[in-house]
Design a protein around this motif. Structure first.
Motif, PDB file in Angstrom:
ATOM      1  N   PRO A 106      13.652  56.956  87.010  1.00  0.00           N
ATOM      2  CA  PRO A 106      14.484  58.155  86.848  1.00  0.00           C
ATOM      3  C   PRO A 106      13.829  59.060  85.813  1.00  0.00           C
ATOM      4  O   PRO A 106      13.134  58.565  84.928  1.00  0.00           O
ATOM      5  N   GLU A 163      11.964  50.682  81.563  1.00  0.00           N
ATOM      6  CA  GLU A 163      10.789  49.871  81.905  1.00  0.00           C
ATOM      7  C   GLU A 163       9.510  50.622  81.607  1.00  0.00           C
ATOM      8  O   GLU A 163       8.561  50.078  81.027  1.00  0.00           O
ATOM      9  N   THR A 164       9.457  51.883  82.034  1.00  0.00           N
ATOM     10  CA  THR A 164       8.254  52.668  81.760  1.00  0.00           C
ATOM     11  C   THR A 164       8.034  52.795  80.263  1.00  0.00           C
ATOM     12  O   THR A 164       6.921  52.670  79.777  1.00  0.00           O
ATOM     13  N   PRO A 202      12.787  65.445  74.297  1.00  0.00           N
ATOM     14  CA  PRO A 202      13.631  64.876  73.243  1.00  0.00           C
ATOM     15  C   PRO A 202      12.976  64.875  71.865  1.00  0.00           C
ATOM     16  O   PRO A 202      13.646  65.122  70.866  1.00  0.00           O
ATOM     17  N   LEU A 231       1.034  58.265  75.360  1.00  0.00           N
ATOM     18  CA  LEU A 231       1.779  57.757  74.199  1.00  0.00           C
ATOM     19  C   LEU A 231       1.135  56.540  73.541  1.00  0.00           C
ATOM     20  O   LEU A 231       1.030  56.491  72.315  1.00  0.00           O
ATOM     21  N   ASP A 274      10.816  60.388  74.026  1.00  0.00           N
ATOM     22  CA  ASP A 274      10.195  61.035  75.169  1.00  0.00           C
ATOM     23  C   ASP A 274       9.914  60.008  76.255  1.00  0.00           C
ATOM     24  O   ASP A 274      10.212  60.213  77.431  1.00  0.00           O
ATOM     25  N   ALA A 275       9.327  58.880  75.839  1.00  0.00           N
ATOM     26  CA  ALA A 275       8.986  57.845  76.818  1.00  0.00           C
ATOM     27  C   ALA A 275      10.245  57.340  77.503  1.00  0.00           C
ATOM     28  O   ALA A 275      10.241  57.023  78.694  1.00  0.00           O
ATOM     29  N   LEU A 276      11.314  57.273  76.758  1.00  0.00           N
ATOM     30  CA  LEU A 276      12.564  56.760  77.304  1.00  0.00           C
ATOM     31  C   LEU A 276      13.093  57.627  78.437  1.00  0.00           C
ATOM     32  O   LEU A 276      13.865  57.167  79.277  1.00  0.00           O
ATOM     33  N   SER A 277      12.675  58.892  78.485  1.00  0.00           N
ATOM     34  CA  SER A 277      13.172  59.724  79.586  1.00  0.00           C
ATOM     35  C   SER A 277      12.656  59.279  80.941  1.00  0.00           C
ATOM     36  O   SER A 277      13.186  59.689  81.963  1.00  0.00           O
ATOM     37  N   LEU A 278      11.649  58.409  80.936  1.00  0.00           N
ATOM     38  CA  LEU A 278      11.180  57.888  82.214  1.00  0.00           C
ATOM     39  C   LEU A 278      11.790  56.531  82.537  1.00  0.00           C
ATOM     40  O   LEU A 278      11.357  55.847  83.451  1.00  0.00           O
ATOM     41  N   GLY A 279      12.781  56.154  81.760  1.00  0.00           N
ATOM     42  CA  GLY A 279      13.420  54.871  82.033  1.00  0.00           C
ATOM     43  C   GLY A 279      12.960  53.808  81.065  1.00  0.00           C
ATOM     44  O   GLY A 279      11.904  53.916  80.446  1.00  0.00           O
ATOM     45  N   ALA A 296       8.948  50.769  77.926  1.00  0.00           N
ATOM     46  CA  ALA A 296       8.442  49.505  77.400  1.00  0.00           C
ATOM     47  C   ALA A 296       6.968  49.338  77.730  1.00  0.00           C
ATOM     48  O   ALA A 296       6.181  48.886  76.907  1.00  0.00           O
ATOM     49  N   GLY A 329       8.075  60.157  69.697  1.00  0.00           N
ATOM     50  CA  GLY A 329       7.557  59.955  71.045  1.00  0.00           C
ATOM     51  C   GLY A 329       8.301  58.886  71.831  1.00  0.00           C
ATOM     52  O   GLY A 329       8.328  58.903  73.056  1.00  0.00           O
ATOM     53  N   ASP A 330       8.912  57.957  71.105  1.00  0.00           N
ATOM     54  CA  ASP A 330       9.660  56.892  71.785  1.00  0.00           C
ATOM     55  C   ASP A 330      10.759  57.463  72.673  1.00  0.00           C
ATOM     56  O   ASP A 330      11.000  56.985  73.781  1.00  0.00           O
ATOM     57  N   ARG A 345      20.367  59.066  76.943  1.00  0.00           N
ATOM     58  CA  ARG A 345      19.934  59.894  78.066  1.00  0.00           C
ATOM     59  C   ARG A 345      21.107  60.613  78.712  1.00  0.00           C
ATOM     60  O   ARG A 345      21.221  60.708  79.936  1.00  0.00           O
ATOM     61  N   VAL A 397       6.824  51.120  73.812  1.00  0.00           N
ATOM     62  CA  VAL A 397       8.032  51.337  73.018  1.00  0.00           C
ATOM     63  C   VAL A 397       8.802  50.022  72.921  1.00  0.00           C
ATOM     64  O   VAL A 397       9.056  49.376  73.925  1.00  0.00           O
TER      65      VAL A 397
END
Lengths: 278, 251, 329
Positions: free
Chosen positions: B86, C219-220, C272, B102, C212-217, C222, C209-210, C80, C226
């Protein structure tokens, strides 16, 4: 013979009516429902005629009359409780609950409502009214005379600036009993001089800009914190050099004879003289 | 570069998802992981990526256990693309792809890596578009570009082409093959038997948590193995030297 | 828009508003004379009003506004969901409860740090409960419902604590706690709450940046290195510190963390990480502006600042819910 009988019955009836009236004008089961009413009732009535006073007056922090209330039934003002006491006179304040008042009216129990007095004149009037209802007019007059004497003994010409500051920044402005008390004890009320009427907010900024000589604080309860008290501990006030005197809540909340104690404390801040024994 | 998983066992609620699975991936290899739904393919990929802990077994990358590797180092070495990605905010394509950098922190080579990724997936012209406005195929390309931007040695990809049209399916398999040729090890979970047969160097067939086949597509995607695993009959043949495997009817 | 430009504009606005706020008040200060006195180090009624009342108020407005804006942006990044906001999800309310308990029990009088720490503890409990109720990536509906639950409980508990307090003024002070105010705050409040808010900011701004990465879910994120447990803890603790200390000295000021990130998000490309600092600055701007507004408004008693932010924020909130529900369909 008939005339004599008529005369006799007339006298008898009149006497009876007088006796009845005399009986009516001296209630024997007085119930008082609020703190200020309690104090006046305790000051004026014969203790044996007091059925109950409110629970507040028994707290020494709340009232100077706590000792006098010893041994009396303490009520919480609820309508049921009052009815169960079978009063022949109930004295209450304007803030007594509507429900209680309605119930008393429905049962035809005489109810005397006392408003908070806004001046000494009103205080004396109230003492007279309560004394009348209690059938203790002499006692009332005596109390008024004594109060007048004590007040005059404390009166000095206005020569200092004073301000009463309550928690949350409230003050007593023009047209209040406290304002008059300040004037008696020689203070110009900074709030009334700035145009504040009645009990209103007075910004801390204005206090700092127009500092009084004496800042009078209403002490609500010892050692109990409240946001409101924080203002009184504000650095802005500490920096302005002013004298702070505390008047306990019980000394001037009601327009009862206890206000003399309040006057005494106000006077003491400016080097007041003799102890007035209460 | 060598990724080796040995004795992987994963159990959930006393149900074995993976049972003593061994998988390896070498440099330059394109390996397909196939199997019916629920065979444990996605779980295996997650274990390889270090996202899920196996009950028993080890995963070693170049001889070092990935659990002892630092998270950042592992993130630099292995790129992972999950099945469902998502995108929570309407980020621009360029920003999404840049997220692949990153693990590398603030390095100056980052921008070039992003550009290369955009080029390889032919998404450079979409760079200012918001991800939410893209079509399914475009979106997948952007997500793959994000994966490529990591410039990892190992790529673990979970069912990237299942929802794409034939054009993109072929294009993506070409892309992954070229990545393998460039020196990466690529492991793809997929369903398409023919594409696996044509593009993969090796195929691992999983069924019921076990590896039932591991080797060249021709030796694993045989009629009998496919029948046992998928419960379908297949038609096979060769066109231009490449073998096709078509599911034909139910067993 | 480039972050640098946006942040410079926001920061300048915040400074201007803070300065403007220091010229507003019930008393007209003779500015020229006072400035002279300030430079000469002289003390007068005017300088006392300025230094002990106006300046702390302005500084506190800045600190609290920044804390609320930053916490809102961080929580939205973590959950999110653009509706995550300290007030809405009940963190501010829980912080108020924590502060009220510490204050009215007399603990705060013993040592002043107890007050913001009480707010922080309350906020922390509130966030934990929210997470338990709504899970890691909750839908809009779940977040709003969980927030209602936490708020309801915290509000009731606060009212109870105030009513049980033996001090008769306590019950009336609920208005301060639930609607917020900067009136009559002093430098002491800045000194004991400021550093704790700063601790929160540090935690929230670390490794942007963490998010930001979280906006892709998850699993991504991690797979990009992250650590999700660390991230969650950092945001929870950071928001607790920032919001907890803020509420302890100013009461609950709602909607700042909702309105500001939402308005600024398009300006930072929806990223974010970039939103964090900008929201902090934007939050300061909003709160300072609202605080000027309540002081120039000609009401008998000063309006509580939470009323202003609610009047702005509540319609905003409704609009957001409406839009999000449309999207979810």
């Amino acid at each position: 013979m008939l005339t004599l009988l008529r005369l006799a019955s007339f006298c008898f009836l009149t006497l009876g009516a007088l006796c009845a009236m005399a009986g009516q004008s001296a209630p024997k089961r007085v119930v008082s429902l609020n703190l200020c009413a309690d104090e006046l009732v305790l000051a004026l009535a014969d203790k044996s005629s007091i059925q109950s006073v409110s629970w507040l007056v028994a707290d020494p922090q709340m009232s100077f009359y706590a000792d006098e209330a010893g041994g009396l039934h303490l009520n919480r003002g609820g309508a049921e409780e009052v009815l169960s006491l079978h009063p022949d006179l109930v004295v209450a304040g304007t803030y007594t609950t509507r429900a209680t008042r309605t119930v008393l009216e429905d049962h035809g129990i005489p109810l005397l409502i006392l408003e908070l007095p806004e001046s000494l004149v009103e205080v004396f009037e109230q003492i007279r009214t309560v004394a009348d209802h209690l059938g203790r007019q002499e006692r009332g007059a005596g109390l008024i005379a004594e109060l007048r004497r004590q007040i005059e003994a404390l009166r000095v010409p206005v020569q200092w600036r004073g301000l009463v500051y309550h928690p949350n920044g409230f003050t007593n402005g023009a047209g209040t009993l406290v304002d008059e008390m300040l004037a008696i004890t020689g203070y110009e009320n900074v709030a009334s001089a700035s145009g504040v009427q009645g009990f209103s907010q007075f910004s801390l900024e204005r206090v700092v800009m127009n500092p009084p000589d004496v800042l009078v604080i209403n002490q609500v309860a010892e050692d109990l914190p409240s946001m409101a008290d924080q203002i009184l501990a504000h650095r802005a006030l500490k920096r302005s050099s002013l004298q702070i005197v505390e008047v306990p809540f019980k000394a001037w909340t009601c327009g009862s004879p206890a206000l003399v104690e309040g006057l005494r404390i106000l006077r003491s801040a400016t080097g007041g003289q003799e102890e007035i024994s209460r | 570069m060598r990724l080796e998983a040995q004795g992987i066992t994963v159990a959930k609620d006393s149900h074995l998802i993976l049972d003593d699975v061994n998988v390896c991936l070498g440099k330059g290899e394109l390996v397909g992981v196939l199997g019916p739904n629920g065979a444990g393919k996605s779980t295996l990929l997650r274990v390889l990526a270090g996202l899920e802990m196996a009950g028993t077994g080890t995963v070693m990358l170049d001889g070092q256990s990935i659990s002892t590797m630092g998270t950042a180092e592992r993130a630099r070495m292995m790129g992972y693309l999950p099945q469902k990605t998502p995108v929570s905010w309407p980020l621009s394509v360029e920003r999404v792809v840049a997220l692949g950098r990153l693990p590398h922190g603030d390095d100056p080579a980052g921008n070039e890596a992003v550009e290369r990724a955009l080029e390889m997936t032919k998404t450079a012209n979409l760079r200012d578009r918001s991800v939410g406005t893209l079509s399914g195929g475009e979106r997948m390309r952007v997500l793959v570009a994000r994966l490529l931007a990591v410039e990892a040695r190992v790529l673990l990809v979970d069912e990237p082409i299942a929802a794409l049209d034939p054009y993109f399916q072929l294009e993506f398999m070409e892309l992954f093959r070229s990545q393998a040729h460039a020196g990466c090890g690529v492991l793809i979970v997929m369903h398409d038997l023919t594409l696996a047969s044509r593009f993969c160097d090796r195929v691992v067939l999983l069924s019921g948590g076990h590896v039932v086949g591991d080797g060249a597509p021709g030796t694993v995607l045989t009629e009998s193995l496919v029948q046992d695993a998928y419960h379908v009959n297949v038609q096979t043949g060769v066109i231009d030297g490449e073998r096709y495997v078509l599911p034909w009817d139910l067993r | 828009m480039k972050s640098r430009v946006l942040n410079t504009v926001l920061a300048s606005s915040a400074i201007v508003l803070a300065a403007a706020g220091m010229t507003v008040g019930p008393v007209d200060l003779p500015v020229g004379e006072m400035v002279g006195q300030l430079f000469a180090g002289e003390r007068s009624a005017s300088t006392i009003v300025f230094l002990e009342l106006r300046v702390p108020r302005g500084v506190l407005g800045l600190l609290v506004g920044a804390s609320l804006g930053l916490a809102g942006a961080a929580m939205q990044g973590l959950l999110r969901n653009p509706l995550a906001e300290p007030g809405i999800v009940g963190i501010s309310g829980s912080a108020a409860f924590g502060a009220v308990v510490v204050f009215y029990s007399g603990l705060a009088a013993l040592f002043s740090l107890a007050l913001p720490l009480g707010g922080i503890a309350g906020a922390f409990v509130g966030v934990m409960v929210l997470f338990i109720l709504s899970g890691r990536q909750a839908s809009t509906l779940t977040i709003v419902l969980a927030g209602i639950a936490v708020n309801a409980f915290a509000g009731a508990a606060t009212a109870l604590a105030l009513n049980l307090s033996p001090n008769p003024y306590a019950a009336f002070e609920i208005i301060f706690w639930q609607l917020g105010s900067f009136a009559d705050r002093s430098f002491e409040h800045v000194l004991f709450a400021g550093p704790l808010m700063a601790v929160g900011w540090f935690m929230l701004l670390w490794r942007p940046g963490d998010l930001d990465a979280l906006s892709l879910g998850e699993e991504t994120a991690a797979s990009l290195g992250v650590s999700l447990p660390h991230l969650r803890f950092r945001i929870i603790a950071g928001a607790s510190f920032a919001v907890g200390a803020a509420v302890a000295v100013s009461g609950v000021i709602g909607f700042v963390g909702l309105v500001v990130p939402h308005l600024l998000r398009p300006l930072v490309g929806f990223q974010p990480s970039r939103l964090l600092l900008s929201s902090a600055l934007g939050g300061a701007v909003l709160v300072l502006a609202a605080d000027i507004f309540v002081r120039v408004l000609p009401t008998a008693t000063e309006l509580k600042i939470g009323v202003v932010t609610a009047i702005v924020g509540a319609p905003f909130f409704l609009l957001l819910i409406y839009r999000l529900r449309q999207e979810e369909v």
